[in-house]
Design an enzyme around this catalytic site. Structure first.
Site, PDB file in Angstrom:
ATOM      1  N   TYR A  45      40.955  26.798  24.476  1.00  0.00           N
ATOM      2  CA  TYR A  45      42.256  27.367  24.866  1.00  0.00           C
ATOM      3  C   TYR A  45      42.828  28.153  23.688  1.00  0.00           C
ATOM      4  CZ  TYR A  45      43.676  26.036  29.516  1.00  0.00           C
ATOM      5  OH  TYR A  45      43.807  25.984  30.869  1.00  0.00           O
ATOM      6  N   GLU A  47      45.996  30.254  23.945  1.00  0.00           N
ATOM      7  CA  GLU A  47      47.215  30.948  24.398  1.00  0.00           C
ATOM      8  C   GLU A  47      47.944  31.574  23.214  1.00  0.00           C
ATOM      9  OE1 GLU A  47      49.018  27.732  26.437  1.00  0.00           O
ATOM     10  OE2 GLU A  47      47.951  28.142  28.292  1.00  0.00           O
ATOM     11  N   ASP A 200      44.917  54.789  34.723  1.00  0.00           N
ATOM     12  CA  ASP A 200      44.008  53.684  35.010  1.00  0.00           C
ATOM     13  C   ASP A 200      42.603  54.286  35.028  1.00  0.00           C
ATOM     14  OD1 ASP A 200      42.350  51.836  36.220  1.00  0.00           O
ATOM     15  OD2 ASP A 200      43.812  51.208  37.730  1.00  0.00           O
ATOM     16  N   THR A 226      39.068  48.401  33.537  1.00  0.00           N
ATOM     17  CA  THR A 226      38.230  47.215  33.656  1.00  0.00           C
ATOM     18  C   THR A 226      37.032  47.446  32.754  1.00  0.00           C
ATOM     19  OG1 THR A 226      37.304  48.202  35.648  1.00  0.00           O
ATOM     20  CG2 THR A 226      38.889  46.431  35.961  1.00  0.00           C
ATOM     21  N   LYS A 229      32.581  48.166  34.800  1.00  0.00           N
ATOM     22  CA  LYS A 229      32.066  49.303  35.587  1.00  0.00           C
ATOM     23  C   LYS A 229      31.227  50.175  34.659  1.00  0.00           C
ATOM     24  CE  LYS A 229      35.782  49.083  39.023  1.00  0.00           C
ATOM     25  NZ  LYS A 229      36.967  48.380  38.506  1.00  0.00           N
ATOM     26  N   ARG A 235      33.037  41.154  33.596  1.00  0.00           N
ATOM     27  CA  ARG A 235      34.257  41.412  34.382  1.00  0.00           C
ATOM     28  C   ARG A 235      35.465  41.040  33.538  1.00  0.00           C
ATOM     29  NH1 ARG A 235      31.910  42.043  39.458  1.00  0.00           N
ATOM     30  NH2 ARG A 235      33.828  42.916  40.281  1.00  0.00           N
TER      31      ARG A 235
HETATM   32  N1  DSN Z   1      36.802  47.359  43.993  1.00  0.00           N
HETATM   33  C1  DSN Z   1      36.661  48.347  42.947  1.00  0.00           C
HETATM   34  C2  DSN Z   1      35.859  49.515  43.405  1.00  0.00           C
HETATM   35  O1  DSN Z   1      34.878  49.281  44.085  1.00  0.00           O
HETATM   36  O2  DSN Z   1      36.144  50.655  43.087  1.00  0.00           O
HETATM   37  C3  DSN Z   1      37.967  48.756  42.383  1.00  0.00           C
HETATM   38  O3  DSN Z   1      38.729  47.659  42.088  1.00  0.00           O
END
Ligand code: DSN
Length: 451
Positions: A45, A47, A200, A226, A229, A235
């Site tokens: 932990y 925090e 974003d 994120t 990707k 993730r």
């Molecule tokens: N679900 C993602 C996508 O496939 O683009 C975005 O959050």
């Protein structure tokens, strides 16, 4: 006997090896990232922030998180005097929520990209009938649209809308807009109305770090992304903001919205960020775009309606209406053929989110496997063959029986469910699709998953 879940993980590993993963938001990460994510760091932990924790025993945790923050700024060429970073968001939606919660007051106005034009749910999706997202219940959201003809953004139009709506925050980014965003222009529009500008870059983060797409820095006040990707990490998510906004955003993450940070994920993100400095990563970023452009070009030649006429990124969006078939049928038939992509809404869609008119495909995973233009030609041919093989199909939403029964609740659901079951049975026995899946498997064997 081996544990059921471990058996299923092996099965999933095989599925990923034997199929073409073409969902643009997916990727393969590195073995070292998987090692970090499965490490003892998950037991701790932590925090708070590095050097300001609420629990004891965080000497290593502090170093892991500080290193990840340093690498995040380095990956985007940023200076720590001007930019702050938070690597704790659990994923993209919490990261975006943390920004709104940190810099806006309840009821403030947000101007964001329209979801069917490629935006994202977390930017406050709502319909005239229903406030679907939590964000839309707390803040007043309005959307900007693509030009109906070109299906790209008309920034003059966005400027007019911003002057009228007077938002406190303008957001760009999303999941299915194939073109680069003009970050500088949007930042100028935001400034002219006294709004913050948040970019974003969840989809493009890796392409930006690798130099294949333009950067939102230094234009945006806040950038969220994120990490799983195009960035090829685990993730998770990162927020980078102008230094003066950092304290509000840090407080918004913890104690505002989250508890203990996932240190194992943060360690995995750090490893992925470090990889962005390598020549291999830069090649991957540029080749990912080249592969997507090649796919778009081959599909255009075959008379497919490529939304916006092409792509600048890792994804291609087809509007299938000129082929008289819903994305629902195509996505399921392609899965049977070993090609995994997703049905998607397109600008001015006449279908529904469940039965949309579009098909979205991406090239990050194919590129990581080492595939190039030659393989894109082959994949474009398979996609076309599958669609031709299916032939025109009434879109479920347009079938009179289903349309009528849609109004009658349970009967409508049953009719649509029957239609789905029958189609899945039809493709299950389909030799043509099965034959393509064997060729796909051969191609996958020639391009094994690295690591
Ligand atoms: N679900 C993602 C996508 O496939 O683009 C975005 O959050």
């Amino acid at each position: 006997m081996e544990n059921k879940i471990l058996q299923l993980i092996k099965k999933e590993e095989q599925r990923q090896a034997d199929t073409l993963m073409m969902i643009p938001s997916e990727n393969y990460t590195y073995p070292e990232v998987r090692q970090a994510v499965g490490s003892v760091l998950m037991h701790k932990y932590a925090e708070g922030q590095p050097g300001r924790r609420y629990y004891q025993g965080n000497s290593v945790a502090d170093q892991v998180e500080s290193e990840c923050e340093r690498l995040a700024l380095e990956a985007f060429g940023l200076n720590s005097d001007q930019w702050g970073v938070n690597v704790q968001p659990y994923s993209g939606c919490p990261a975006n929520l943390a920004v709104y919660n940190g810099i806006l007051d309840i009821g403030d106005r947000i101007l964001a990209m329209y979801l069917p034009d490629g935006g994202h749910l977390s930017h406050g999706w709502q319909t005239p009938e229903k406030k679907i997202t939590f964000v839309s219940k707390i803040w007043q959201v309005e959307f900007y649209h693509v030009d109906p003809k070109t299906r790209v953004f008309d920034y003059d139009q966005i400027e007019k809308q911003a002057l009228k709506f007077k938002p406190k925050l303008i957001i760009s980014g999303g999941t299915a807009y194939p073109r680069e965003i003009d970050y500088q222009r949007l930042s100028g529009i935001a400034k002219s109305v006294g709004a913050y500008y948040m970019a974003d870059i969840a989809h493009e983060a890796g392409l930006i770090a690798g130099g294949a797409n333009k950067s939102p820095f230094p234009y945006a006040d806040v950038v969220t992304m994120t990490t799983h990707k195009t960035l090829r990490g685990p993730r998770g998510a990162i927020i980078i903001c102008k230094k003066e906004l950092l304290e509000a955003i840090d407080q918004s993450i913890f104690p505002g919205l989250q508890g203990g940070p996932h240190l194992h994920t943060i360690a995995g993100i750090a490893i992925a960020l470090e990889k962005t400095k390598t020549p291999e990563f830069k090649n991957y970023a540029f080749q990912t775009v080249k592969n997507a452009q090649r796919l778009a070009q081959r599909l255009t030649i075959k008379d497919y309606d490529v939304v916006s006429g092409g792509t600048d990124k890792h994804l291609v969006l087809l509007d299938l209406r000129n082929k008289n078939i819903s994305g629902w049928f195509v996505a399921w038939a392609l899965e049977k053929a070993g090609i995994i992509m997703n049905r998607n809404t397109v600008p001015n869609d006449t279908g529904s989110p469940f039965y949309p008119s579009g098909l979205r495909m991406g090239t990050p995973v194919l590129t990581v496997r080492g595939m190039r233009e030659k393989e894109m030609d082959l994949i474009a041919r398979w996609i076309d063959e599958v669609i031709q093989h299916l032939g025109p199909r009434e879109m479920p939403e347009k079938q009179p029986a289903l349309l009528a029964s849609r109004r009658s609740g349970r009967r409508g659901r049953e009719a649509r469910s029957k239609m789905r079951e029958e189609f899945k049975k039809e493709i299950e026995k389909d030799e043509f699709l099965n034959n393509i899946s064997l060729q796909v498997k051969d191609l996958c064997n020639k391009f094994p998953i690295p690591g």
